[in-house]
Design an enzyme around this catalytic site. Structure first.
Site, PDB file in Angstrom:
ATOM      1  N   ASP A   4      -5.800   2.287  -3.722  1.00  0.00           N
ATOM      2  CA  ASP A   4      -7.006   2.112  -2.967  1.00  0.00           C
ATOM      3  C   ASP A   4      -7.253   3.305  -1.981  1.00  0.00           C
ATOM      4  O   ASP A   4      -8.606   3.450  -1.369  1.00  0.00           O
ATOM      5  CB  ASP A   4      -6.909   0.712  -2.125  1.00  0.00           C
ATOM      6  CG  ASP A   4      -6.207   0.878  -1.055  1.00  0.00           C
ATOM      7  OD1 ASP A   4      -5.451   1.756  -0.940  1.00  0.00           O
ATOM      8  OD2 ASP A   4      -6.228  -0.091  -0.391  1.00  0.00           O
TER       9      ASP A   4
ATOM     10  N   SER B 158       0.765  -1.099   0.056  1.00  0.00           N
ATOM     11  CA  SER B 158       0.046   0.049  -0.078  1.00  0.00           C
ATOM     12  C   SER B 158       1.092   1.153   0.045  1.00  0.00           C
ATOM     13  O   SER B 158       1.839   1.534  -0.914  1.00  0.00           O
ATOM     14  CB  SER B 158      -1.102  -0.263   1.186  1.00  0.00           C
ATOM     15  OG  SER B 158      -1.921   1.091   1.113  1.00  0.00           O
TER      16      SER B 158
ATOM     17  N   ASP C 141      -1.169   1.331  -4.024  1.00  0.00           N
ATOM     18  CA  ASP C 141      -1.716   0.288  -4.918  1.00  0.00           C
ATOM     19  C   ASP C 141      -3.113   1.026  -5.212  1.00  0.00           C
ATOM     20  O   ASP C 141      -4.091   0.346  -5.578  1.00  0.00           O
ATOM     21  CB  ASP C 141      -2.129  -0.807  -3.679  1.00  0.00           C
ATOM     22  CG  ASP C 141      -2.934  -0.386  -2.700  1.00  0.00           C
ATOM     23  OD1 ASP C 141      -2.926   0.724  -2.140  1.00  0.00           O
ATOM     24  OD2 ASP C 141      -3.684  -1.381  -2.016  1.00  0.00           O
TER      25      ASP C 141
ATOM     26  N   ASP D 249      -2.194   6.348  -3.546  1.00  0.00           N
ATOM     27  CA  ASP D 249      -1.111   5.714  -2.969  1.00  0.00           C
ATOM     28  C   ASP D 249      -0.587   4.479  -3.799  1.00  0.00           C
ATOM     29  O   ASP D 249      -1.233   4.507  -5.147  1.00  0.00           O
ATOM     30  CB  ASP D 249      -1.751   5.230  -1.470  1.00  0.00           C
ATOM     31  CG  ASP D 249      -2.524   4.107  -1.719  1.00  0.00           C
ATOM     32  OD1 ASP D 249      -3.236   4.109  -2.533  1.00  0.00           O
ATOM     33  OD2 ASP D 249      -2.760   3.298  -0.493  1.00  0.00           O
TER      34      ASP D 249
END
Length: 445
Positions: free
Chosen positions: A245, A102, A243, A241
């Site tokens: 999400d 993440s 990833d 960010d």
């Protein structure tokens, strides 16, 4: 039951240090594959990743684990976490895996697991997999070993899915947008989706090299995005960010807008359109009291959960809400996604921006947040929150804030940190309370 591998959001850690080693990753593949080998159909797992260097290693180890127990593997390469969730459902896979840490730096990595419905696995499922990780796997017979293949059109599939959340009648023509992809998983799909909708796109953070994901850029380091918005005269800036999400937004003046303000806008807009379900939204204990007061004034409710988007989503599903999220920018819109999706959330914000004709600085500041201060205290071991000294200081802080604010202390689920947050009408009092508790935790450690 104590967890050995899974934290609040999958398995995460320093690469090549337990539990984030190729050996453990292969055993996770074998364990998760074993659990989801259900029924007589040919079983399939879909694996995506972000752009960090260790993604190749972890992806390969997972692939070896899944195929060794008889599961076919579909590799989609660098893709946002919400894309993996969406593709897991659309490809009728039994399981989806995202290899990502993440917003963490490149040297960390993680493994997130999704069920065939595209939702993150439950605590019960993760505990079953944990038990299987430390159990010798039943390997497939030679003729039943799984196959692995990579598909090339996954990016286009996700772009189409994300754009379908944007009203058909609208375009982004004339809108200048800075999009910061954190050198992460959305570095291709996010700028392309905005361009296809007609925006004048100014991309940054789109040159991943394996080491620079989240490095001084992205939603946790939005300064570069803010500066580019002002320098380019953009109407709005969006920072994702690693990833993709979560998102953070900047208005045309470069002022940051957090997830609380973004959720307030979406909920208000959906309520006016008759789209809102549940009569409000679900957010965590970290969301500002200002948001709660704003929603109350609109005749809407705020349901709070523990920190973690998985807990937000569980409450949304249980109570019938279709909007939820976190102050940090995880925003879940169940009409369009089964997990937080930074691009889809951004498109909802942009749709209101286009139809309102208002500048982002006016549109995105719906309430005045109460002063809030969060500090992280690193500790080397033990349980500092259980010591008498720390308990006394926390109780004293709660008494001082009683009626004018609130205090939240929690242990991080992914790092050896104690997070101390207070908010209230008096920033001086808030600062004193937080500093006193942080000092007590340091002394106890």
């Amino acid at each position: 039951m104590t967890r050995k591998y899974f934290g609040t959001d999958g398995i995460r850690g320093l690469t090549n240090t337990a539990p984030m080693t190729p050996e453990v990753a292969m055993r996770v593949g074998q364990a998760a594959g074993t659990k989801f080998l259900r029924g007589s159909h040919k079983h399939r797992v879909l694996i995506g990743k972000d752009t960090r260097l260790s993604g190749y290693m972890i992806e390969s180890a997972l692939t070896a684990g899944f195929t060794s127990v008889g599961m076919d593997v579909v590799q989609v390469g660098p893709m946002p976490t919400p894309a993996v969730a969406m593709l897991t459902r659309s490809m009728r896979a039994d399981l989806g895996v995202m290899v990502s840490a993440s917003h963490n730096p490149f040297h960390d990595n993680g493994i997130k697991l999704f069920g065939p419905d595209g939702y993150k696995l439950s605590d019960a499922d993760e505990l079953e997999i944990e038990a299987l990780i430390d159990t010798a796997p039943v390997l497939a017979a030679p003729a039943a070993i799984g196959r692995a293949r990579r598909i090339d059109d996954a990016q286009g599939r996700y772009i189409h899915s994300a754009k379908s959340s944007f009203p058909d009648r609208l375009r982004l023509d004339g809108l200048r947008i800075v999009i910061d992809c954190a050198h992460g998983a959305a570095y291709k799909v996010a700028p392309m989706a905005l361009w296809e909708l007609g925006a004048d796109v100014i991309p940054i953070g789109v040159d991943p090299d394996g080491f620079n994901v989240n490095a001084g850029i992205g939603s946790t380091h939005p300064e570069a995005m803010q500066e580019r918005v002002v320098a380019s005269g953009a109407h709005i800036g969006i920072a994702l960010d690693g990833d993709a999400d979560r998102l953070i937004v900047a208005d045309e003046n470069g002022a940051l807008v957090d997830g609380d303000q973004l959720m307030a806008l979406v909920v208000t807009d959906w309520a006016k359109k008759g789209k809102l379900k549940g009569g409000g939204l679900v957010a965590t204990v970290m969301s500002n009291l200002g948001l709660e007061r704003y929603l109350t004034g609109q005749g809407l409710t705020l349901e709070r959960t523990n920190v973690g988007d998985r807990y937000v989503l569980e409450a949304m599903r249980a109570r019938g809400f279709n909007v939820g999220g976190e102050q940090s920018g995880h925003i879940i819109l169940r009409d369009y996604a089964t997990t937080g999706d930074g691009l889809v959330a951004a498109l909802q914000i942009l749709s209101v921006l286009v139809t309102s004709g208002k500048p982002a600085s006016e549109l995105l500041h719906l309430f005045d947040p109460l002063p809030q201060l969060l500090k992280n205290v690193r500790f080397s071991g033990g349980a500092p929150l259980d010591t008498d000294g720390v308990k006394r200081v926390i109780a004293a802080g709660e008494a001082r804030l009683n009626g004018t604010g609130r205090l939240l202390i929690r242990k991080s689920g992914t790092e050896p940190l104690i997070r101390v947050m207070a908010e209230g009408e008096d920033i001086g009092l808030v600062t004193e309370v937080v500093d006193e508790i942080c000092a007590a935790v340091v002394a106890a450690g």
